[in-house]
Design an enzyme around this catalytic site. Structure first.
Site, PDB file in Angstrom:
ATOM      1  N   GLU A  17       0.852  -1.212   0.185  1.00  0.00           N
ATOM      2  CA  GLU A  17      -0.669  -0.314   0.077  1.00  0.00           C
ATOM      3  C   GLU A  17       1.060   1.463  -0.027  1.00  0.00           C
ATOM      4  OE1 GLU A  17      -3.772  -0.015   2.494  1.00  0.00           O
ATOM      5  OE2 GLU A  17      -3.193   2.190   3.478  1.00  0.00           O
ATOM      6  N   HIS A  77      -8.518   3.328  -3.425  1.00  0.00           N
ATOM      7  CA  HIS A  77      -8.951   3.431  -2.636  1.00  0.00           C
ATOM      8  C   HIS A  77     -10.011   4.634  -2.420  1.00  0.00           C
ATOM      9  CE1 HIS A  77      -5.804   1.757   0.937  1.00  0.00           C
ATOM     10  NE2 HIS A  77      -6.308   0.994  -0.500  1.00  0.00           N
TER      11      HIS A  77
HETATM   12  P1  FAD Z   1     -16.932   1.401   8.070  1.00  0.00           P
HETATM   13  O1  FAD Z   1     -17.554   0.121   7.625  1.00  0.00           O
HETATM   14  O2  FAD Z   1     -17.754   2.851   7.429  1.00  0.00           O
HETATM   15  O3  FAD Z   1     -17.535   1.517   9.711  1.00  0.00           O
HETATM   16  C1  FAD Z   1     -16.875   3.063  10.033  1.00  0.00           C
HETATM   17  C2  FAD Z   1     -17.401   2.848  11.402  1.00  0.00           C
HETATM   18  O4  FAD Z   1     -19.302   2.665  11.273  1.00  0.00           O
HETATM   19  C3  FAD Z   1     -17.716   1.522  12.347  1.00  0.00           C
HETATM   20  O5  FAD Z   1     -17.270   1.452  13.776  1.00  0.00           O
HETATM   21  C4  FAD Z   1     -18.755   0.568  12.047  1.00  0.00           C
HETATM   22  O6  FAD Z   1     -18.838  -0.946  13.316  1.00  0.00           O
HETATM   23  C5  FAD Z   1     -19.421   1.603  11.990  1.00  0.00           C
HETATM   24  N1  FAD Z   1     -20.425   1.575  11.039  1.00  0.00           N
HETATM   25  C6  FAD Z   1     -20.388   0.581   9.476  1.00  0.00           C
HETATM   26  N2  FAD Z   1     -21.799   1.177   9.104  1.00  0.00           N
HETATM   27  C7  FAD Z   1     -22.723   1.219   9.931  1.00  0.00           C
HETATM   28  C8  FAD Z   1     -23.275   1.026   9.409  1.00  0.00           C
HETATM   29  N3  FAD Z   1     -24.666   0.850   9.210  1.00  0.00           N
HETATM   30  N4  FAD Z   1     -24.432   2.159  10.997  1.00  0.00           N
HETATM   31  C9  FAD Z   1     -23.992   2.027  11.475  1.00  0.00           C
HETATM   32  N5  FAD Z   1     -22.563   1.540  11.799  1.00  0.00           N
HETATM   33  C10 FAD Z   1     -22.587   1.574  11.201  1.00  0.00           C
HETATM   34  N6  FAD Z   1      -9.245   6.312   4.680  1.00  0.00           N
HETATM   35  C11 FAD Z   1      -9.113   6.765   4.429  1.00  0.00           C
HETATM   36  O7  FAD Z   1      -9.477   8.102   4.205  1.00  0.00           O
HETATM   37  N7  FAD Z   1      -8.122   6.896   2.663  1.00  0.00           N
HETATM   38  C12 FAD Z   1      -7.996   5.745   2.791  1.00  0.00           C
HETATM   39  O8  FAD Z   1      -6.596   5.147   1.465  1.00  0.00           O
HETATM   40  C13 FAD Z   1      -7.663   4.432   3.776  1.00  0.00           C
HETATM   41  N8  FAD Z   1      -7.373   3.644   2.963  1.00  0.00           N
HETATM   42  C14 FAD Z   1      -7.686   2.407   4.526  1.00  0.00           C
HETATM   43  C15 FAD Z   1      -7.472   1.072   4.099  1.00  0.00           C
HETATM   44  C16 FAD Z   1      -7.552   0.135   4.826  1.00  0.00           C
HETATM   45  C17 FAD Z   1      -7.098  -1.409   4.617  1.00  0.00           C
HETATM   46  C18 FAD Z   1      -8.059   0.113   6.465  1.00  0.00           C
HETATM   47  C19 FAD Z   1      -8.392  -0.644   7.128  1.00  0.00           C
HETATM   48  C20 FAD Z   1      -8.159   1.678   6.631  1.00  0.00           C
HETATM   49  C21 FAD Z   1      -7.787   2.741   5.762  1.00  0.00           C
HETATM   50  N9  FAD Z   1      -8.643   3.674   5.850  1.00  0.00           N
HETATM   51  C22 FAD Z   1      -8.345   4.652   5.139  1.00  0.00           C
HETATM   52  C23 FAD Z   1      -8.915   4.428   7.111  1.00  0.00           C
HETATM   53  C24 FAD Z   1     -10.872   4.201   7.600  1.00  0.00           C
HETATM   54  O9  FAD Z   1     -11.161   5.053   6.573  1.00  0.00           O
HETATM   55  C25 FAD Z   1     -10.923   4.733   8.366  1.00  0.00           C
HETATM   56  O10 FAD Z   1     -10.895   4.061   9.751  1.00  0.00           O
HETATM   57  C26 FAD Z   1     -12.205   4.925   8.802  1.00  0.00           C
HETATM   58  O11 FAD Z   1     -12.963   5.693   9.765  1.00  0.00           O
HETATM   59  C27 FAD Z   1     -13.500   3.667   8.334  1.00  0.00           C
HETATM   60  O12 FAD Z   1     -13.404   3.232   7.766  1.00  0.00           O
HETATM   61  P2  FAD Z   1     -14.629   1.733   7.104  1.00  0.00           P
HETATM   62  O13 FAD Z   1     -14.398   1.794   5.742  1.00  0.00           O
HETATM   63  O14 FAD Z   1     -13.222   0.886   7.475  1.00  0.00           O
HETATM   64  O15 FAD Z   1     -15.604   1.337   8.045  1.00  0.00           O
END
Ligand code: FAD
Length: 290
Positions: A17, A77
């Protein structure tokens, strides 16, 4: 190549990454890093996008360059917070036209000054909504998602976080990549809980080799990743000696990766921080090349 098809062939899938650099110098250095890491034959690489799409154009440009000029499968991403549906649709059209087949669908983090505000009615809030949107559209991307062995920092409980992950996978996520972690027991316990909850897709461990003691503490805090006492003690003993820190970090990550591969992890996703030496050295220790 669709990344989802790489997993499950009895061979650890190695991926890297990168993030889009802010300066021209950083960009030149990133291209050198990618060239160096290309020699060890990653199955794919991914490029982050700043929260709120702040690096959108640079991210897309680098992803296209990696896929089409360097000939390495690339994944873009897509953190959807603050990006509207029309903007995401335009981005997906653009990526597909350029031959990109993989996206990492992320909720992303709202800008700090907007953390408590509600998104516009039409905007996405969570990654599962973005996955549903991509699946319901005309695109045929392989879709990855993020997951959190030590629970997402904003989740109210591990159970709720897992239920949300189940929802995201059911929406059509093909594979998951974990947040960084330093103790494999956290990964194994998480995978067991995910499997028990009915999640069957590959769960790929994300590993960040420690290269700076102060940086890693900051990142671990942000990511809600526990630094084991043993590792912390070792790092504290060498404090600001960067070479010694990197040596400890490389050894620790190598041991983590060896154990993960021996125990059947589908691959390793390296958070490279745009540098190649630690990742190359770990790869050499694991596979004897690099
Ligand atoms: P989501 O699946 O959206 O969940 C986020 C939070 O909301 C969790 O606490 C979950 O339990 C809760 N949640 C999920 N769905 C719901 C729902 N339907 N109703 C209520 N609550 C819900 N960030 C960046 O800005 N740019 C990047 O390029 C980037 N790359 C990443 C790559 C990886 C491999 C990882 C693990 C993280 C990356 N991040 C990046 C960080 C990530 O965007 C943040 O951690 C963000 O806060 C969560 O995104 P998510 O898609 O993992 O979470």
């Amino acid at each position: 190549m669709r990344i989802a098809e790489l997993y499950g062939h009895n061979k650890a899938v190695i991926s890297f990454e990168f993030f889009p650099p802010k300066t021209d110098k950083g960009y030149t250095s990133l291209l050198r890093t990618i060239e160096e890491l290309k020699r060890i034959g990653p199955s794919f690489v991914s490029v982050t996008m700043g929260a709120g799409g702040s690096t959108r154009d640079k991210t897309v440009e680098i992803v296209k360059q990696i896929e089409n000029e360097l000939g390495i499968t690339a994944m873009c991403h897509l953190p959807c917070a603050s990006l509207g549906r029309a903007e995401i649709a335009g981005l997906l059209d653009d990526l597909e036209r350029a031959g990109i087949e993989n996206v990492l669908a992320l909720g992303g983090d709202p800008p700090l000054d907007a953390a408590d505000s509600e998104p516009a009615e039409d905007d996405f809030r969570y990654a599962n909504e973005l996955v549903e949107f991509i699946r319901s559209g005309p695109w045929s991307f392989a879709i990855g998602g993020g997951c959190y062995p030590e629970v997402h920092p904003r989740a109210t409980s591990a159970a709720e976080d897992l239920a949300n992950l189940v929802r995201k996978v059911r929406a059509g996520t093909d594979f998951l990549i974990t947040q960084l972690f330093f103790d494999n027991r956290d990964y194994y316990a998480f995978v067991a809980r995910a499997r028990a909850a009915g999640i069957e897709v590959p769960i790929v461990p994300g590993i960040m080799p420690v290269v700076s003691a102060s940086n890693i503490k900051r990142m671990a805090t942000l990511a809600n990743a526990r630094i084991p006492q043993e590792l912390e003690r070792e790092l504290d003993q060498v404090a600001d000696d960067n070479a010694a820190v990197a040596a400890i970090g490389t050894r620790w990550a190598s041991e983590q990766c060896r154990d993960l591969i021996d125990n059947g992890a589908p691959g390793i996703h390296f958070y490279t921080l745009n540098r190649s030496p630690a990742t190359r050295e770990i790869h050499r220790r694991l596979f004897g090349d690099g």
